[in-house]
Write a protein that holds these residues in place. Structure first.
Motif, PDB file in Angstrom:
ATOM      1  N   GLU A  31      43.402  28.551  39.562  1.00  0.00           N
ATOM      2  CA  GLU A  31      42.762  29.518  40.372  1.00  0.00           C
ATOM      3  C   GLU A  31      41.326  29.903  40.035  1.00  0.00           C
ATOM      4  OE1 GLU A  31      42.698  33.114  42.452  1.00  0.00           O
ATOM      5  OE2 GLU A  31      44.481  31.749  41.827  1.00  0.00           O
ATOM      6  N   ILE A  32      40.733  29.079  38.812  1.00  0.00           N
ATOM      7  CA  ILE A  32      39.218  29.195  38.667  1.00  0.00           C
ATOM      8  C   ILE A  32      38.649  28.244  39.496  1.00  0.00           C
ATOM      9  CG2 ILE A  32      37.454  28.288  36.884  1.00  0.00           C
ATOM     10  CD1 ILE A  32      39.508  29.576  34.887  1.00  0.00           C
ATOM     11  N   LYS A  33      39.409  27.087  39.891  1.00  0.00           N
ATOM     12  CA  LYS A  33      38.736  26.222  40.930  1.00  0.00           C
ATOM     13  C   LYS A  33      38.607  26.788  42.134  1.00  0.00           C
ATOM     14  CE  LYS A  33      39.548  21.601  42.801  1.00  0.00           C
ATOM     15  NZ  LYS A  33      40.528  20.344  42.897  1.00  0.00           N
ATOM     16  N   ARG A  52      28.167  38.116  45.617  1.00  0.00           N
ATOM     17  CA  ARG A  52      28.448  39.164  44.791  1.00  0.00           C
ATOM     18  C   ARG A  52      29.954  39.200  44.642  1.00  0.00           C
ATOM     19  NH1 ARG A  52      30.837  43.821  43.861  1.00  0.00           N
ATOM     20  NH2 ARG A  52      30.224  44.989  42.230  1.00  0.00           N
ATOM     21  N   GLU A  53      30.629  39.380  45.572  1.00  0.00           N
ATOM     22  CA  GLU A  53      32.009  39.628  45.691  1.00  0.00           C
ATOM     23  C   GLU A  53      32.834  38.587  45.216  1.00  0.00           C
ATOM     24  OE1 GLU A  53      33.601  42.415  46.506  1.00  0.00           O
ATOM     25  OE2 GLU A  53      31.687  43.154  46.739  1.00  0.00           O
ATOM     26  N   ALA A  54      32.280  37.225  45.356  1.00  0.00           N
ATOM     27  CA  ALA A  54      32.932  36.280  44.854  1.00  0.00           C
ATOM     28  C   ALA A  54      32.795  36.003  43.525  1.00  0.00           C
ATOM     29  CB  ALA A  54      32.325  34.856  45.574  1.00  0.00           C
ATOM     30  N   ALA A  57      35.300  38.651  41.938  1.00  0.00           N
ATOM     31  CA  ALA A  57      36.701  38.310  41.850  1.00  0.00           C
ATOM     32  C   ALA A  57      36.845  37.446  40.780  1.00  0.00           C
ATOM     33  CB  ALA A  57      36.845  37.376  43.141  1.00  0.00           C
ATOM     34  N   LYS A  58      35.893  36.459  40.460  1.00  0.00           N
ATOM     35  CA  LYS A  58      36.258  35.756  39.213  1.00  0.00           C
ATOM     36  C   LYS A  58      36.053  36.548  37.976  1.00  0.00           C
ATOM     37  CE  LYS A  58      34.359  31.289  37.061  1.00  0.00           C
ATOM     38  NZ  LYS A  58      33.523  30.295  37.209  1.00  0.00           N
ATOM     39  N   GLN A  74      31.231  36.607  32.839  1.00  0.00           N
ATOM     40  CA  GLN A  74      31.380  36.606  34.307  1.00  0.00           C
ATOM     41  C   GLN A  74      30.759  37.799  34.755  1.00  0.00           C
ATOM     42  OE1 GLN A  74      31.361  33.632  36.032  1.00  0.00           O
ATOM     43  NE2 GLN A  74      30.935  35.179  37.836  1.00  0.00           N
ATOM     44  N   LEU A  75      31.089  39.068  33.981  1.00  0.00           N
ATOM     45  CA  LEU A  75      30.821  40.167  34.472  1.00  0.00           C
ATOM     46  C   LEU A  75      29.161  40.167  34.330  1.00  0.00           C
ATOM     47  CD1 LEU A  75      33.330  42.392  32.760  1.00  0.00           C
ATOM     48  CD2 LEU A  75      32.888  42.392  35.099  1.00  0.00           C
TER      49      LEU A  75
END
Length: 130
Positions: A31-33, A52-54, A57-58, A74-75
């Protein structure tokens, strides 16, 4: 949920099942990939809001699987890509959600203070350096 599973093992709540842990890690890595590919594609081919949206999502993936450290990291990356005050407040609330889950009182306090400042003044500058 591998990070949460490992934390529960460390606290002697669960016993280690290496097969389960390996399966979790493999699923998380896949999923991270995908998310990293989505971020790379957005940075190369799309606009700022898609980037930003990508990243968001992470961030939310790490929140969902209970990886506190990676989620917070990541935030912060997502926050650096965020312009709108409302979206920055959403990130504060995601941080609060994570802080309450882990009962991290220091992070709860900092996040509440950050939310109060943002709500009270509604200025993007408040989020700089906080």
């Amino acid at each position: 949920m591998a990070a949460l599973y490992e934390a529960l093992i460390a606290d002697s709540v669960l016993e280690r099942d290496q097969g389960v842990l390996d399966a979790m890690r493999e699923k998380n890595d896949g999923e991270i990939k995908k998310l990293d590919e989505k971020i790379a594609d957005a940075e190369e081919n799309l606009g700022e809001s898609e980037v930003r949206e990508a990243h968001l999502a992470k961030s939310l993936f790490f929140v969902r699987i209970g990886d506190k450290e990676k989620a917070l990291e990541q935030l912060k990356v997502t926050e650096s890509k965020t312009v709108a005050v409302g979206q920055k407040m959403d990130l504060v609330f995601y941080t609060l959600q994570l802080a309450f889950f882990y009962m991290d009182y220091d992070l709860i306090s900092k996040s509440i203070d950050k939310a109060k400042k943002g709500r009270r003044l509604g200025k993007e500058e408040l989020f700089e350096g906080v």
